[in-house]
Enzyme design. Structure first.
Site, PDB file in Angstrom:
ATOM      1  N   ARG A  19       0.852  -1.202   0.000  1.00 55.82           N
ATOM      2  CA  ARG A  19       0.000   0.000   0.000  1.00 55.82           C
ATOM      3  C   ARG A  19       0.878   1.239   0.000  1.00 55.82           C
ATOM      4  NH1 ARG A  19      -1.255   1.735   4.698  1.00 55.82           N
ATOM      5  NH2 ARG A  19      -1.943  -0.252   5.536  1.00 55.82           N
ATOM      6  N   LYS A  76      -8.985   7.341 -18.858  1.00 59.17           N
ATOM      7  CA  LYS A  76      -9.293   7.880 -20.186  1.00 59.17           C
ATOM      8  C   LYS A  76      -8.079   7.713 -21.122  1.00 59.17           C
ATOM      9  CE  LYS A  76     -13.231   8.753 -18.291  1.00 59.17           C
ATOM     10  NZ  LYS A  76     -13.081   9.095 -16.923  1.00 59.17           N
ATOM     11  N   ASP A 105      -7.457  19.809 -13.869  1.00 58.34           N
ATOM     12  CA  ASP A 105      -7.797  18.471 -14.342  1.00 58.34           C
ATOM     13  C   ASP A 105      -7.395  18.411 -15.816  1.00 58.34           C
ATOM     14  OD1 ASP A 105      -9.084  16.232 -15.435  1.00 58.34           O
ATOM     15  OD2 ASP A 105     -10.722  16.328 -13.973  1.00 58.34           O
ATOM     16  N   TYR A 151     -16.725  17.866 -14.914  1.00 60.14           N
ATOM     17  CA  TYR A 151     -17.244  16.505 -14.850  1.00 60.14           C
ATOM     18  C   TYR A 151     -18.224  16.399 -13.663  1.00 60.14           C
ATOM     19  CZ  TYR A 151     -17.380  11.554 -13.796  1.00 60.14           C
ATOM     20  OH  TYR A 151     -17.816  10.295 -13.501  1.00 60.14           O
TER      21      TYR A 151
HETATM   22  N1  PLP Z   1     -12.164  14.147 -14.477  1.00 61.06           N
HETATM   23  C1  PLP Z   1     -12.765  14.101 -15.686  1.00 61.06           C
HETATM   24  C2  PLP Z   1     -12.587  15.258 -16.638  1.00 61.06           C
HETATM   25  C3  PLP Z   1     -13.529  12.993 -16.043  1.00 61.06           C
HETATM   26  O1  PLP Z   1     -14.131  12.966 -17.250  1.00 61.06           O
HETATM   27  C4  PLP Z   1     -13.689  11.922 -15.120  1.00 61.06           C
HETATM   28  C5  PLP Z   1     -14.496  10.728 -15.451  1.00 61.06           C
HETATM   29  O2  PLP Z   1     -15.211  10.706 -16.426  1.00 61.06           O
HETATM   30  C6  PLP Z   1     -13.056  12.022 -13.867  1.00 61.06           C
HETATM   31  C7  PLP Z   1     -12.294  13.135 -13.585  1.00 61.06           C
HETATM   32  C8  PLP Z   1     -13.210  10.925 -12.838  1.00 61.06           C
HETATM   33  O3  PLP Z   1     -12.367   9.875 -13.131  1.00 61.06           O
HETATM   34  P1  PLP Z   1     -12.673   8.308 -12.784  1.00 61.06           P
HETATM   35  O4  PLP Z   1     -13.914   7.937 -13.530  1.00 61.06           O
HETATM   36  O5  PLP Z   1     -11.447   7.621 -13.241  1.00 61.06           O
HETATM   37  O6  PLP Z   1     -12.872   8.247 -11.300  1.00 61.06           O
END
Ligand code: PLP
Length: 393
Positions: free
Chosen positions: A62, A211, A186, A114
């Protein structure tokens, strides 16, 4: 940054280009076999020479795992950051950063983001006493207006999900730092290949590695890169103390994805440019949201801060919501599904799917919006598929 020859196999890793570091950073050849692929290290515990003296710095998986470290070293290098921290999902990575905020403190976030990020901030950290205000970050001066003595952080996506709004990272950083705050970007839509927020002054970069970084729709993961010592110390602590870490196989999959990130992104961008051109010229399409379009309000900023415009496009149809739903169920090469950023093309209706959790909030998205993630298939097939589906609208 990853200059440690034991980790990279290279003396001065920083002297090498993006694509070389994607393949080599943090990934020395196996010293016993010469193997060129970083092994998936499954061991959960590691032998010690004496009490409290681990042989190679690893104690318990971990806290630290060799495959995870290879991945962290590699992606930190690609983001131009001093350190990187892998998490079990994008939201787990975001959660670790948001734990920098305490009760009574405030975060400013862009009014397009998101849906899961908004849910995490408003419902989980909100319940723990963290306040939030959603503002229009396309006008960075609104940060000064919205700032209160308890504001600590500005959180932004660029390009945003799902409206593809482009935000000026350098200006947002300048204003926020002037006010004494921290900026988190992000970078999921752009990836470090197209945009490097740390070099523009951001304190931390967060990713859904699920992604483009993984790139093949077969692993959920998250990541934070930073060159800020205070944030790095916090993240290392949270990673170990909370334990939302990815397993070694997941780390291996993202690390493998990184090796082809540059070539995949080039193809995503090229295919998307062709799809955008077709959409713009289609009589049933009312509006196309894509930063590469010269009349996109963020085009100039995108040209300045991005290498190319990415693989995500949103659009609205003249026929409204009903037409949008028809198109979304009529494609064959584009699969109707959530998520984005992988080799296969996807289509979705954000209002009902990925962004249902922002309904009724400042982040609500138009109900006739379609979002597509353009994959790396043959462009002729993608164009023909969209053309057939649009005929149903
Ligand atoms: N940030 C963005 C721009 C996203 O599109 C997403 C998920 O679609 C996330 C964060 C969250 O990521 P995760 O689905 O891997 O938890």
């Amino acid at each position: 940054m990853g200059g440690d020859p034991l980790l990279s196999g290279f003396e001065n890793l920083d002297d090498y280009g993006f694509e070389t570091r994607a393949i080599r950073a943090g990934q020395p050849h196996d010293p016993r076999t010469g193997g060129v692929v970083t092994p998936i290290a499954l061991s959960t515990t590691f032998a010690q020479d004496a009490v409290g003296q681990p042989k190679f710095g690893y104690e318990y998986a971990r806290t630290g795992n060799p495959t995870r470290h290879a991945y962290e070293e590699c992606l930190a290098s690609l983001e131009g950051a001093q350190s990187g921290f892998a998490f079990a999902s994008g939201l787990a990575a975001e959660d670790a950063l948001l734990r920098l905020l305490g009760p009574g403190e405030r975060i400013l976030l862009g009014d397009d983001a998101y849906g899961g990020t908004f849910r995490l901030i408003s419902q989980i950290h909100g319940a723990a006493g963290v306040h939030h205000t959603a503002i229009d970050l396309t006008e960075p001066e609104t940060i000064r207006t919205a700032w209160t003595p308890e504001t600590r952080m500005v959180w932004l996506e660029t390009p945003t999900n799902p409206l593809l709004t482009v935000l000026d990272i350098e200006r947002i950083v300048a204003i926020t730092h002037d006010l004494g705050g921290t900026v988190v970007v992000d970078n999921t839509f752009a990836t470090p290949y197209l945009q490097q927020p740390i070099s523009l002054g951001a304190n931390a970069v967060v990713h859904s590695a699920t992604k483009y970084l993984g790139g093949h729709s077969d692993v959920v993961g998250g990541f934070v890169a930073t060159s800020d010592d205070r944030i790095a110390e916090h993240l290392g602590f949270v990673q170990n103390a909370v334990g939302a870490v990815p397993g070694p196989f997941d780390c291996y999959l993202v690390l493998r994805g990184l090796k082809t990130l540059a070539v995949r992104m080039d193809r995503h961008c090229a295919n998307t440019a062709a799809v955008v051109e077709a959409l713009v010229n289609h009589p049933r399409v009312d509006r196309v949201l894509y930063p590469g379009l010269e009349d996109h309000p963020g085009h100039e900023v995108a040209v300045r801060q991005m290498r190319n415009f990415g693989g995500m496009v949103s659009f609205q149809l003249t026929g409204g919501r009903e037409a949008a739903e028809k198109v979304a169920v009529s494609t064959e090469v584009f699969t109707l599904a959530e998520s984005l950023g992988a080799v296969e093309s996807l289509i979705e209706h954000p209002g009902v799917m990925t962004h249902a959790s922002v309904a009724g909030s400042a982040l609500e998205v138009p109900d006739d919006l379609i979002r597509i993630s353009v994959g790396i298939e043959s462009i002729e097939d993608l164009l023909a598929d969209l053309d057939r589906a649009l005929a149903t609208a």
